[in-house]
Scaffold this motif. Structure first.
Motif, PDB file in Angstrom:
ATOM      1  N   PRO A  61       0.816  -1.213   0.000  1.00 34.56           N
ATOM      2  CA  PRO A  61       0.000   0.000   0.000  1.00 34.56           C
ATOM      3  C   PRO A  61       0.852   1.266   0.000  1.00 34.56           C
ATOM      4  O   PRO A  61       1.993   1.284   0.485  1.00 34.56           O
ATOM      5  CB  PRO A  61      -0.792  -0.096   1.313  1.00 34.56           C
ATOM      6  N   GLY A  62       0.262   2.332  -0.551  1.00 41.55           N
ATOM      7  CA  GLY A  62       0.796   3.666  -0.327  1.00 41.55           C
ATOM      8  C   GLY A  62       0.381   4.129   1.061  1.00 41.55           C
ATOM      9  O   GLY A  62       0.213   3.320   1.977  1.00 41.55           O
ATOM     10  N   THR A  63       0.216   5.435   1.241  1.00 39.27           N
ATOM     11  CA  THR A  63      -0.211   5.946   2.539  1.00 39.27           C
ATOM     12  C   THR A  63      -1.726   5.829   2.642  1.00 39.27           C
ATOM     13  O   THR A  63      -2.462   6.435   1.870  1.00 39.27           O
ATOM     14  CB  THR A  63       0.215   7.403   2.738  1.00 39.27           C
TER      15      THR A  63
ATOM     16  N   GLU B 237      -0.315  18.748   7.915  1.00 45.43           N
ATOM     17  CA  GLU B 237       0.682  19.059   6.885  1.00 45.43           C
ATOM     18  C   GLU B 237       1.381  17.794   6.400  1.00 45.43           C
ATOM     19  O   GLU B 237       1.623  17.624   5.198  1.00 45.43           O
ATOM     20  CB  GLU B 237       1.710  20.059   7.422  1.00 45.43           C
ATOM     21  N   MET B 238       1.691  16.893   7.325  1.00 47.91           N
ATOM     22  CA  MET B 238       2.323  15.632   6.954  1.00 47.91           C
ATOM     23  C   MET B 238       1.365  14.764   6.143  1.00 47.91           C
ATOM     24  O   MET B 238       1.754  14.113   5.171  1.00 47.91           O
ATOM     25  CB  MET B 238       2.796  14.895   8.211  1.00 47.91           C
ATOM     26  N   LYS B 239       0.096  14.756   6.526  1.00 44.83           N
ATOM     27  CA  LYS B 239      -0.899  14.002   5.750  1.00 44.83           C
ATOM     28  C   LYS B 239      -0.991  14.539   4.331  1.00 44.83           C
ATOM     29  O   LYS B 239      -1.052  13.780   3.359  1.00 44.83           O
ATOM     30  CB  LYS B 239      -2.268  14.067   6.425  1.00 44.83           C
ATOM     31  N   ALA B 240      -0.998  15.870   4.213  1.00 48.61           N
ATOM     32  CA  ALA B 240      -1.098  16.490   2.884  1.00 48.61           C
ATOM     33  C   ALA B 240       0.127  16.146   2.035  1.00 48.61           C
ATOM     34  O   ALA B 240       0.005  15.883   0.832  1.00 48.61           O
ATOM     35  CB  ALA B 240      -1.246  18.001   3.022  1.00 48.61           C
TER      36      ALA B 240
ATOM     37  N   ARG C  82       0.157  14.114  -1.556  1.00 54.62           N
ATOM     38  CA  ARG C  82       0.763  14.639  -2.785  1.00 54.62           C
ATOM     39  C   ARG C  82       1.761  13.673  -3.405  1.00 54.62           C
ATOM     40  O   ARG C  82       2.063  13.765  -4.590  1.00 54.62           O
ATOM     41  CB  ARG C  82       1.453  15.982  -2.503  1.00 54.62           C
ATOM     42  N   ALA C  83       2.287  12.744  -2.608  1.00 59.24           N
ATOM     43  CA  ALA C  83       3.232  11.761  -3.150  1.00 59.24           C
ATOM     44  C   ALA C  83       2.558  10.821  -4.150  1.00 59.24           C
ATOM     45  O   ALA C  83       3.213  10.266  -5.017  1.00 59.24           O
ATOM     46  CB  ALA C  83       3.853  10.953  -2.014  1.00 59.24           C
ATOM     47  N   HIS C  84       1.257  10.648  -4.020  1.00 56.67           N
ATOM     48  CA  HIS C  84       0.515   9.790  -4.940  1.00 56.67           C
ATOM     49  C   HIS C  84       0.203  10.555  -6.226  1.00 56.67           C
ATOM     50  O   HIS C  84       0.049  11.777  -6.214  1.00 56.67           O
ATOM     51  CB  HIS C  84      -0.807   9.340  -4.308  1.00 56.67           C
ATOM     52  N   ILE C  85       0.068   9.840  -7.322  1.00 52.54           N
ATOM     53  CA  ILE C  85      -0.462  10.468  -8.529  1.00 52.54           C
ATOM     54  C   ILE C  85      -1.921  10.846  -8.298  1.00 52.54           C
ATOM     55  O   ILE C  85      -2.356  11.943  -8.677  1.00 52.54           O
ATOM     56  CB  ILE C  85      -0.328   9.513  -9.738  1.00 52.54           C
ATOM     57  N   ILE C  86      -2.673   9.951  -7.697  1.00 53.68           N
ATOM     58  CA  ILE C  86      -4.038  10.276  -7.253  1.00 53.68           C
ATOM     59  C   ILE C  86      -3.885  11.040  -5.950  1.00 53.68           C
ATOM     60  O   ILE C  86      -3.497  10.484  -4.925  1.00 53.68           O
ATOM     61  CB  ILE C  86      -4.865   8.992  -7.065  1.00 53.68           C
ATOM     62  N   ASP C  87      -4.201  12.320  -5.970  1.00 52.23           N
ATOM     63  CA  ASP C  87      -3.793  13.253  -4.916  1.00 52.23           C
ATOM     64  C   ASP C  87      -4.677  13.157  -3.674  1.00 52.23           C
ATOM     65  O   ASP C  87      -5.460  14.057  -3.362  1.00 52.23           O
ATOM     66  CB  ASP C  87      -3.788  14.676  -5.469  1.00 52.23           C
ATOM     67  N   ARG C  88      -4.573  12.046  -2.986  1.00 50.07           N
ATOM     68  CA  ARG C  88      -5.274  11.854  -1.722  1.00 50.07           C
ATOM     69  C   ARG C  88      -4.674  10.649  -1.023  1.00 50.07           C
ATOM     70  O   ARG C  88      -3.881   9.897  -1.613  1.00 50.07           O
ATOM     71  CB  ARG C  88      -6.772  11.629  -1.945  1.00 50.07           C
ATOM     72  N   LEU C  89      -5.044  10.455   0.239  1.00 48.12           N
ATOM     73  CA  LEU C  89      -4.681   9.235   0.937  1.00 48.12           C
ATOM     74  C   LEU C  89      -5.571   8.092   0.456  1.00 48.12           C
ATOM     75  O   LEU C  89      -6.721   8.300   0.051  1.00 48.12           O
ATOM     76  CB  LEU C  89      -4.843   9.412   2.449  1.00 48.12           C
TER      77      LEU C  89
ATOM     78  N   GLY D 181      -0.650   5.283  -7.498  1.00 45.47           N
ATOM     79  CA  GLY D 181       0.338   5.607  -8.520  1.00 45.47           C
ATOM     80  C   GLY D 181       1.689   6.044  -7.996  1.00 45.47           C
ATOM     81  O   GLY D 181       2.585   6.380  -8.784  1.00 45.47           O
ATOM     82  N   TRP D 182       1.878   6.016  -6.674  1.00 45.85           N
ATOM     83  CA  TRP D 182       3.118   6.510  -6.083  1.00 45.85           C
ATOM     84  C   TRP D 182       4.336   5.801  -6.667  1.00 45.85           C
ATOM     85  O   TRP D 182       5.355   6.423  -6.994  1.00 45.85           O
ATOM     86  CB  TRP D 182       3.057   6.315  -4.575  1.00 45.85           C
TER      87      TRP D 182
END
Length: 259
Positions: free
Chosen positions: A194-196, A208-211, A215-222, A252-253
């Motif tokens: 899994p990603g985050t 801020e850390m969650k955001a 952003r690390a994902h291509i799909i911009d969410r957790l 997509g990360w």
């Protein structure tokens, strides 16, 4: 000619499943998804699983809870003995239980030995003990399927995750070796990275850390726990020609060129 049923007949109905880490997060989502698809689910966790069991039953599923510390071989032996007594077999194992290091800095230099041992015991030894506990009965019954939860942290370097990355990397190696070893006996073993994912494990990080993680994902969410559970269910239900693989479910990360 193959005697396997057509793909459209694949189902989890009345399959006997064990899910670790089932008290919350990805483990709970997985237990609920499998129960919703008709599996007979044992919800295993060191924490209280009664809420997960109640949620499964509310939706018409069948589930029971068992207290199980994945780090302890005796707990696995007793837990699986109970499943075999109730159902006579174990068809599916979802090894979900895991932790991050909250005891010290998680860098090679900053880690304490106690923190290293705790993470490796839960996130890697627990996977091994789980597979060791169920594979003999799976072989005896003619086969089974196992999904181990790894992490994107096993596939690329991430900050302050030394013990976690080591453990989750070990999960991938162990998954592939077990797939090779037991595939000829129809025990299929795969991993998900899994990603985050938005679970209670993120409870102590800042917005801020969650955001930044989003952003690390291509799909911009957790990610959602249910999105990992859906891949577990797919591998259990449809994955009859799949073993030894690692599936990033990461928005997509892993395809992105930067953190």
């Amino acid at each position: 000619m193959s005697d396997l049923p057509p793909l459209q007949e694949a189902t989890l109905r009345d399959k006997v499943a064990v899910v670790t880490g089932a008290a919350q997060g990805i483990g709970r989502a997985t237990a609920l998804r499998l129960a919703a698809e008709g599996a007979l689910v044992t919800c295993a966790d060191i924490k209280d699983t009664r809420e997960t069991v109640a949620l499964a039953e509310k939706e018409g599923g069948q589930a029971v809870g068992v207290e199980l510390d994945v780090r302890v071989a005796a707990d696995w032996e007793a837990g699986i003995a109970g499943v075999l007594e109730r159902h006579g077999r174990v068809d599916l194992l979802a090894n979900v239980a895991g932790i991050v290091n909250m005891q010290s800095e998680d860098t090679v230099v900053g880690l304490t030995e106690e923190a290293w041992d705790n993470v490796l015991a839960t996130d890697l030894k627990g996977i091994w003990l789980g597979m060791r506990a169920v594979i003999p009965s799976m072989i005896e019954a003619g086969g089974g399927r196992i999904v181990n939860i790894s992490s994107l942290a096993a596939l690329r370097g991430l900050p302050n995750l030394a013990s976690y990355s080591a453990a989750k990397g070990g999960v991938i190696g162990l998954t592939q070796q077990a797939a090779f070893e037991y595939g000829p006996r129809n025990v299929l073993v795969n991993a998900i990275a899994p990603g985050t994912i938005d679970t209670p494990i993120l409870g102590d990080i800042t917005p801020e850390m969650k955001a930044a993680n989003a952003r690390a994902h291509i799909i911009d969410r957790l990610g959602l726990p249910e999105e990992i559970a859906s891949m577990v269910a797919y591998l259990f239900r449809e994955g009859r020609f799949v073993t030894g693989q690692v599936y990033p479910v990461d928005g997509g990360w892993s395809a992105k060129g930067n953190y």
